[in-house]
Design an enzyme around this catalytic site. Structure first.
Site, PDB file in Angstrom:
ATOM      1  N   MET A  87      52.787  22.937 -35.812  1.00 52.35           N
ATOM      2  CA  MET A  87      53.585  23.833 -35.017  1.00 52.35           C
ATOM      3  C   MET A  87      54.401  24.698 -36.226  1.00 52.35           C
ATOM      4  O   MET A  87      55.206  25.688 -35.837  1.00 52.35           O
ATOM      5  CB  MET A  87      54.393  23.295 -34.048  1.00 52.35           C
ATOM      6  CG  MET A  87      53.829  22.809 -32.664  1.00 52.35           C
ATOM      7  SD  MET A  87      52.962  24.252 -31.903  1.00 52.35           S
ATOM      8  CE  MET A  87      54.144  25.183 -31.700  1.00 52.35           C
ATOM      9  N   ARG A  88      54.129  24.055 -37.335  1.00 51.68           N
ATOM     10  CA  ARG A  88      54.876  24.684 -38.662  1.00 51.68           C
ATOM     11  C   ARG A  88      54.684  26.067 -38.597  1.00 51.68           C
ATOM     12  O   ARG A  88      55.412  26.899 -39.139  1.00 51.68           O
ATOM     13  CB  ARG A  88      54.737  24.034 -39.995  1.00 51.68           C
ATOM     14  CG  ARG A  88      55.748  24.240 -40.801  1.00 51.68           C
ATOM     15  CD  ARG A  88      55.583  23.593 -42.153  1.00 51.68           C
ATOM     16  NE  ARG A  88      56.399  22.249 -41.935  1.00 51.68           N
ATOM     17  CZ  ARG A  88      55.867  21.115 -41.892  1.00 51.68           C
ATOM     18  NH1 ARG A  88      54.671  20.918 -42.173  1.00 51.68           N
ATOM     19  NH2 ARG A  88      56.685  20.107 -41.929  1.00 51.68           N
ATOM     20  N   ALA A  89      53.422  26.697 -38.644  1.00 55.39           N
ATOM     21  CA  ALA A  89      52.925  27.915 -38.643  1.00 55.39           C
ATOM     22  C   ALA A  89      54.000  29.019 -37.855  1.00 55.39           C
ATOM     23  O   ALA A  89      54.360  30.127 -38.367  1.00 55.39           O
ATOM     24  CB  ALA A  89      51.618  28.126 -38.771  1.00 55.39           C
ATOM     25  N   ASP A 135      51.375  23.052 -46.875  1.00 56.89           N
ATOM     26  CA  ASP A 135      51.865  23.375 -45.777  1.00 56.89           C
ATOM     27  C   ASP A 135      53.364  23.617 -45.869  1.00 56.89           C
ATOM     28  O   ASP A 135      54.030  24.147 -45.124  1.00 56.89           O
ATOM     29  CB  ASP A 135      51.413  22.304 -44.683  1.00 56.89           C
ATOM     30  CG  ASP A 135      52.077  22.850 -43.090  1.00 56.89           C
ATOM     31  OD1 ASP A 135      51.613  23.662 -42.915  1.00 56.89           O
ATOM     32  OD2 ASP A 135      52.578  21.726 -42.533  1.00 56.89           O
TER      33      ASP A 135
END
Length: 665
Positions: free
Chosen positions: A274-276, A193
């Protein structure tokens, strides 16, 4: 100095080149993970990128590459006064797979710190990579403790070195680029990720393109300097375009419509966290700047999704990466924003700005690739006569969470999460004299060793007089990864459709557990008249799952041959990796047929494992109202434990590990 292969001379690999260029435009995108087979220019393209990056202004003499415009107030070489400075080329620092922790984060001189109170710090690779590129080839083979350090540095933008009360902190913001061959094992989800983008690379199947690859490589090998000179103009043009895109980037507008498309896409593909969303937003903005635009269009959002989401949507290690592009287009069309200047979310074939091209459709089909659905007759579950036609592969049942199977005793193998071991990380259990460089100081033991000699050493002040012989290394206990060797009965007695499906589901569950515990795995199967090594010991659990899925059944049960082949695999692996302890998981109903005295022969083969002290578990697949109990007898010969398929589940075999340890004791 070696002349690098020019970035613009790389043939094809449009997605790879575009992803690298977007990170050059906006390092905040978060780096690139390059997945693909060997020999596909992964490393070549990454190493060539550094030559395109603009020069970096640094404080002269600072080992930590501080920016003269805003120097780090906590820099170990500081404090620095703002202003002035010099420029140097951007660095690309390579992290070797076998690097030590001290090489990565830096090292403190413990002896001087204790005796003189001096923080004598030697910077590591994280300091060298600050404001540049940190490149990890074969990143999936990196040791867990180095992965943890990378995760911390990537999350905080700084590296912390803590050694017995002595602390050093320095900035460590870098572009993380990794390459890997999925056949050699997957990455931990936490590290996966951390890579902003991912690309899949494969060798071209077009003869003309392959010819051009060979032609350019031979020309480069004959005269690297002359070959680079031929591409100097193209390199300069791309370098100038990167600079222009960086200058334009702050002016790019990410409208509410594009943000809604980004959020809807991430929700539709059920990515975690929420990183995406953040990475997609930064990537779409960088795409617009690379194309020379100040507005983010739907085509930018689509391209950003294809680069930022595939590695984040995997639900378990056996799911193939990739996106359903039809679903992506439907989502973008449904949530198209009113401020989007381009109503058509499907871009043309040349890609945004013509700089890197659109990714081609995934080669792997999105549907079910199992070819074992054709009808078949004679599935009565009875043993087949030797030479009978093999039956097609059965589907694996749904995997489940298994109880932990561990090897008894304390090992010294590679770091993992299965069995007890003496490791560099874990709880402190004692001390010893260091063998080689000191890595983990045991402070109390060091003081205790030095204390009796203070008067003889002429101590006159409050400081402790410490010599090299006084230093003590802390011994720690953690967990190691093991070699889990699956020995699977694929004979006719296992061929009943429901039965083999349950067996495959159990092995698949154990494979998933092996993936999570960082084990190596191997697969031996036996049927007919012989045994085969379906998969030599490897870190690729995905490969083992794929071999299991296509495993056919039928024929007699050469149990002894399977055990002897497994014993030979362990013998060879012991020479290659002597520190990694094995765990044999034999999946069988205990029957043995074919040849003279097959049961007695299998028993003699099993006793070889007991003589070598190999930990083993027999998964008893016998079913029906009448049971012979042959698997239990075989477990006794092996010196291991027998467990049924139902007992293998996490909520059913609380005492299994204790039984394994008790029998091996």
């Amino acid at each position: 100095m070696t002349t690098p292969f020019p970035f613009t001379a790389v043939v094809g690999q449009d997605d790879l080149r575009l992803a690298l260029l977007l990170n050059a435009v906006s390092p905040a995108v978060g780096g690139v993970l390059v997945r693909g087979e060997k020999g596909t220019a992964k490393s070549t393209a990454v190493r060539a990128l550094s030559a395109l990056l603009p020069e970096v202004p640094v404080v002269p003499g600072c080992r930590f590459s501080c920016d003269p415009a805003s120097p780090d107030p906590g820099c170990p070489d500081g404090p620095h006064e703002a202003g002035g400075g010099a420029e140097r080329p951007a660095r690309m620092v390579e992290l070797p797979v076998g690097a030590s922790e001290d090489r990565l984060v830096g090292a403190l001189d413990i002896e001087r710190a204790l005796s003189e109170g001096v923080k004598a710090f030697e910077p590591g690779l994280l300091a060298d990579a600050h404001r540049g590129i940190l490149y990890v080839d074969e990143v999936n083979l990196l040791h867990d403790h180095l992965v943890d350090l990378l995760l911390d540095a990537a999350a905080m933008g700084a590296s912390y070195v803590e050694r017995e009360g002595v602390s050093v902190r320095h900035a460590a913001r870098f572009l993380l680029v990794g390459t890997m061959n999925p056949e050699e094992g997957e990455l931990r989800p936490q590290l996966l990720d951390r890579f902003g983008l991912t690309v899949e690379v494969t060798a071209s199947r077009e003869p003309d393109q392959r010819v051009e690859v060979v032609r350019r490589r031979l020309a480069y090998d004959d005269d690297p300097a002359a070959f680079a000179a031929r591409w100097a103009e193209e390199e300069a043009a791309v370098r100038a375009r990167i600079v222009a895109a960086r200058e334009l980037l702050p002016s790019v507008r990410l409208g509410d419509g594009a943000l809604r498309q980004i959020a809807a896409t991430c929700a539709a593909f059920e990515v975690d966290g929420m990183r995406a969303d953040i990475v997609m937003a930064r990537t779409a903005t960088a795409l617009a700047a690379w194309a020379g635009r100040t507005d983010v269009l739907a085509e930018d959002v689509r391209q950003a999704a294809l680069l930022a989401l595939p590695h984040r949507r995997r639900r378990n290690p056996f799911d193939a990466p990739g996106l359903d592009e039809d679903k992506l287009d439907e989502t973008l069309e449904e949530f198209g924003g009113s401020d989007d200047d381009d109503p058509d979310p499907d871009p043309g074939p040349d890609g945004p700005g013509g700089g890197g091209g659109q990714p081609e459709p995934d080669d792997a089909p999105q549907g079910d690739g199992d070819t074992a659905a054709r009808p078949e007759a004679g599935e009565d579950g009875q043993p087949q006569p030797s030479g009978a036609g093999e039956q097609s592969a059965a589907r694996a049942s749904e995997p489940f969470r298994t109880k932990v199977l561990s090897v008894p005793g304390i090992g010294e193998g590679a770091a993992g999460r299965r069995s007890r071991a003496r490791t560099e990380h874990g709880r402190t259990t004692g001390s010893r004299r260091p063998r080689g460089a000191l890595t983990k100081l045991h402070l109390a033991a060091t003081v205790q060793a030095a204390a009796p000699h203070q008067r003889a050493r002429g101590r006159s002040g409050p400081g402790l007089v410490v010599r090299r012989d006084d230093l003590r290394q802390a011994t720690r206990e953690g967990r190691e990864g093991n070699l889990v060797l699956f020995v699977v009965d694929a004979s006719g007695s296992m061929a009943a459709r429901q039965r083999m499906s349950a067996v495959k589901g159990a092995v698949l569950s154990l494979l998933l557990d092996a993936y999570q515990r960082r084990d190596k795995v191997g697969l031996v199967t036996f049927r007919g008249t012989d045994a085969d090594v379906a998969l030599p010991p490897t870190s690729s659990v995905d490969a083992a799952a794929a071999r299991l899925e296509t495993l056919p059944t039928g024929g007699r049960t050469p149990l002894a041959a399977g055990l002897l082949r497994a014993h030979d695999v362990l013998r060879v692996e012991r020479l290659r990796d002597p520190a990694r302890r094995p765990l044999v998981v034999l999946v069988t109903d205990g029957r043995a047929t074919g040849g003279p005295e097959p049961v007695a022969l299998a028993g003699r083969a099993a006793r070889l494992f007991a003589a070598d002290g190999v930990a083993s578990v027999v998964v008893d697949c016998e079913s029906g109202p009448v049971r012979l109990g042959l698997a239990g007898q075989l477990a006794g010969e092996l010196g291991g434990t027998a467990v049924t398929l139902d007992e293998l589940r996490a909520d059913s075999i609380a005492g299994l590990v204790k039984d394994v340890q008790r029998r091996a004791a």
